[in-house]
Design a protein around this motif. Structure first.
Motif, mmCIF file in Angstrom:
data_model
loop_
_atom_site.group_PDB
_atom_site.id
_atom_site.type_symbol
_atom_site.label_atom_id
_atom_site.label_comp_id
_atom_site.label_asym_id
_atom_site.label_seq_id
_atom_site.Cartn_x
_atom_site.Cartn_y
_atom_site.Cartn_z
ATOM 1 N N ARG A 160 0.887 -1.168 0.000
ATOM 2 C CA ARG A 160 0.000 0.000 0.000
ATOM 3 C C ARG A 160 0.917 1.207 0.000
ATOM 4 N NH1 ARG A 160 -2.535 -3.743 -0.497
ATOM 5 N NH2 ARG A 160 -4.463 -4.469 0.381
ATOM 6 N N GLN A 161 0.778 2.065 -0.971
ATOM 7 C CA GLN A 161 1.669 3.217 -1.063
ATOM 8 C C GLN A 161 0.887 4.423 -1.558
ATOM 9 O OE1 GLN A 161 4.839 2.730 -3.929
ATOM 10 N NE2 GLN A 161 6.173 4.081 -2.764
ATOM 11 N N SER A 162 1.033 5.537 -0.849
ATOM 12 C CA SER A 162 0.386 6.791 -1.242
ATOM 13 C C SER A 162 1.448 7.880 -1.309
ATOM 14 C CB SER A 162 -0.682 7.201 -0.217
ATOM 15 O OG SER A 162 -1.706 6.233 -0.170
ATOM 16 N N SER A 163 1.213 8.846 -2.173
ATOM 17 C CA SER A 163 2.167 9.953 -2.283
ATOM 18 C C SER A 163 1.438 11.246 -2.616
ATOM 19 C CB SER A 163 3.231 9.663 -3.343
ATOM 20 O OG SER A 163 2.638 9.558 -4.617
ATOM 21 N N VAL A 164 2.082 12.338 -2.248
ATOM 22 C CA VAL A 164 1.609 13.687 -2.564
ATOM 23 C C VAL A 164 2.779 14.411 -3.216
ATOM 24 C CG1 VAL A 164 0.792 15.877 -1.610
ATOM 25 C CG2 VAL A 164 0.054 13.711 -0.580
ATOM 26 N N SER A 165 2.513 15.159 -4.258
ATOM 27 C CA SER A 165 3.572 15.921 -4.918
ATOM 28 C C SER A 165 3.094 17.342 -5.175
ATOM 29 C CB SER A 165 3.975 15.266 -6.240
ATOM 30 O OG SER A 165 2.891 15.252 -7.149
ATOM 31 N N VAL A 166 4.029 18.274 -5.144
ATOM 32 C CA VAL A 166 3.763 19.665 -5.504
ATOM 33 C C VAL A 166 4.878 20.107 -6.448
ATOM 34 C CG1 VAL A 166 2.513 20.293 -3.404
ATOM 35 C CG2 VAL A 166 4.983 20.543 -3.476
ATOM 36 N N GLY A 167 4.540 20.984 -7.366
ATOM 37 C CA GLY A 167 5.560 21.404 -8.315
ATOM 38 C C GLY A 167 5.086 22.534 -9.201
ATOM 39 N N ALA A 168 5.944 22.863 -10.139
ATOM 40 C CA ALA A 168 5.664 23.904 -11.121
ATOM 41 C C ALA A 168 6.144 23.417 -12.482
ATOM 42 C CB ALA A 168 6.369 25.197 -10.740
ATOM 43 N N ARG A 169 5.465 23.883 -13.539
ATOM 44 C CA ARG A 169 5.814 23.551 -14.919
ATOM 45 C C ARG A 169 5.859 24.835 -15.735
ATOM 46 N NH1 ARG A 169 2.334 18.674 -17.027
ATOM 47 N NH2 ARG A 169 1.673 20.305 -18.422
ATOM 48 N N LEU A 170 6.817 24.909 -16.619
ATOM 49 C CA LEU A 170 6.944 26.070 -17.504
ATOM 50 C C LEU A 170 7.178 25.562 -18.907
ATOM 51 C CD1 LEU A 170 7.192 29.134 -17.948
ATOM 52 C CD2 LEU A 170 9.652 28.879 -17.512
ATOM 53 N N ARG A 171 6.261 25.905 -19.811
ATOM 54 C CA ARG A 171 6.422 25.528 -21.210
ATOM 55 C C ARG A 171 7.050 26.717 -21.921
ATOM 56 N NH1 ARG A 171 4.984 21.564 -24.272
ATOM 57 N NH2 ARG A 171 3.427 20.736 -22.847
ATOM 58 N N THR A 172 8.287 26.519 -22.391
ATOM 59 C CA THR A 172 9.002 27.608 -23.066
ATOM 60 C C THR A 172 8.751 27.604 -24.561
ATOM 61 O OG1 THR A 172 10.974 26.258 -23.300
ATOM 62 C CG2 THR A 172 10.802 27.625 -21.313
ATOM 63 N N SER A 173 8.388 26.435 -25.110
ATOM 64 C CA SER A 173 8.046 26.319 -26.527
ATOM 65 C C SER A 173 7.252 25.038 -26.701
ATOM 66 C CB SER A 173 9.320 26.276 -27.378
ATOM 67 O OG SER A 173 10.014 25.064 -27.173
ATOM 68 N N ALA A 174 6.806 24.772 -27.916
ATOM 69 C CA ALA A 174 6.047 23.545 -28.169
ATOM 70 C C ALA A 174 6.913 22.304 -27.946
ATOM 71 C CB ALA A 174 5.503 23.559 -29.582
ATOM 72 N N ALA A 175 8.222 22.456 -28.021
ATOM 73 C CA ALA A 175 9.127 21.316 -27.901
ATOM 74 C C ALA A 175 9.765 21.182 -26.512
ATOM 75 C CB ALA A 175 10.242 21.438 -28.938
ATOM 76 N N LEU A 176 9.575 22.163 -25.616
ATOM 77 C CA LEU A 176 10.266 22.113 -24.330
ATOM 78 C C LEU A 176 9.335 22.450 -23.172
ATOM 79 C CD1 LEU A 176 12.943 21.730 -22.811
ATOM 80 C CD2 LEU A 176 13.390 24.157 -23.175
ATOM 81 N N LEU A 177 9.282 21.533 -22.216
ATOM 82 C CA LEU A 177 8.512 21.717 -20.979
ATOM 83 C C LEU A 177 9.469 21.495 -19.826
ATOM 84 C CD1 LEU A 177 5.798 22.002 -19.409
ATOM 85 C CD2 LEU A 177 5.619 19.519 -19.558
ATOM 86 N N LEU A 178 9.649 22.516 -18.990
ATOM 87 C CA LEU A 178 10.510 22.419 -17.810
ATOM 88 C C LEU A 178 9.612 22.230 -16.592
ATOM 89 C CD1 LEU A 178 12.821 25.463 -18.594
ATOM 90 C CD2 LEU A 178 13.312 23.053 -19.023
ATOM 91 N N SER A 179 10.014 21.319 -15.696
ATOM 92 C CA SER A 179 9.209 21.093 -14.499
ATOM 93 C C SER A 179 10.125 20.792 -13.318
ATOM 94 C CB SER A 179 8.198 19.970 -14.715
ATOM 95 O OG SER A 179 8.858 18.755 -14.934
ATOM 96 N N ALA A 180 9.636 21.146 -12.147
ATOM 97 C CA ALA A 180 10.336 20.844 -10.896
ATOM 98 C C ALA A 180 9.272 20.543 -9.855
ATOM 99 C CB ALA A 180 11.204 22.016 -10.462
ATOM 100 N N GLY A 181 9.600 19.629 -8.961
ATOM 101 C CA GLY A 181 8.626 19.287 -7.941
ATOM 102 C C GLY A 181 9.230 18.475 -6.820
ATOM 103 N N VAL A 182 8.431 18.297 -5.794
ATOM 104 C CA VAL A 182 8.805 17.503 -4.640
ATOM 105 C C VAL A 182 7.677 16.525 -4.379
ATOM 106 C CG1 VAL A 182 9.290 17.550 -2.179
ATOM 107 C CG2 VAL A 182 10.072 19.410 -3.648
#
Length: 182
Positions: A160-182
């Protein structure tokens, strides 16, 4: 098309079905090698509903073994998802997966398992995003998964495993998505 239906038939030959060690013979009444016949019904769905998208797949499988019929089984896999978006810059997705299959025949700890042991896995998730579409977004995710076995000998491997995550995403172009989270 938004959906599809199909069928499949496969035959698999396994030279060490019971996962026995080198030089180890199969127990009386069991065969080390076997041929598995698997008949499946398949279905998929991928439907756009305004800003939302509903998708999923279902596989129902009947598995028959030629020499080790004690392991005959029905397996199934279901996957459902909904990608959603509102006018007020909220979006996200909801997913659910469930699968039931015949588990491995042996492990280093347990050795040979004579009984049919089915493994059932389930997973559900929710992601909520707030921000400008295709630009900066903040997100919150929740996820839960479980693994269960029908053979009592495998109870210690259940999960049994549960998780919570928070983060941010930034799309700089149609080909690039930057994301960071915990």
């Amino acid at each position: 098309n938004a959906w599809s239906l199909g069928a499949a038939q496969t035959f698999t030959r396994d030279s060490n079905l019971l996962r026995l060690g080198d030089g180890q013979d199969a127990p009386a009444g069991y065969a080390r090698a076997d041929t598995v016949s698997s008949t499946a019904l398949l279905g998929t769905l991928d439907q756009k509903l305004g800003r939302q998208r509903l998708y999923g797949s279902l596989t129902l499988r009947d598995n028959r073994l030629e020499r080790n019929s004690v392991y005959n089984n029905q397996s199934q896999a279901l996957s459902l998802g909904l990608d959603w978006e509102t006018v007020e810059r909220f979006s996200g997705n909801v997913t659910f997966e469930r699968a039931r299959n015949l588990a491995a025949f042996a492990s280093a700890d347990n050795g040979f398992v004579a009984d049919r042991n089915t493994e059932t896995t389930q997973r559900g998730g929710l992601v909520v995003r707030r921000g400008l579409p295709d630009q900066l977004q903040f997100e919150l995710g929740l996820d839960h998964q479980s693994v269960d076995y029908s053979a009592p000998l495998y109870a210690r491997y259940e999960l049994r495993q549960s998780s919570v995550s928070v983060g941010a995403r930034l799309r700089t172009s149609a080909a690039l998505l930057l994301s960071a989270g915990v």
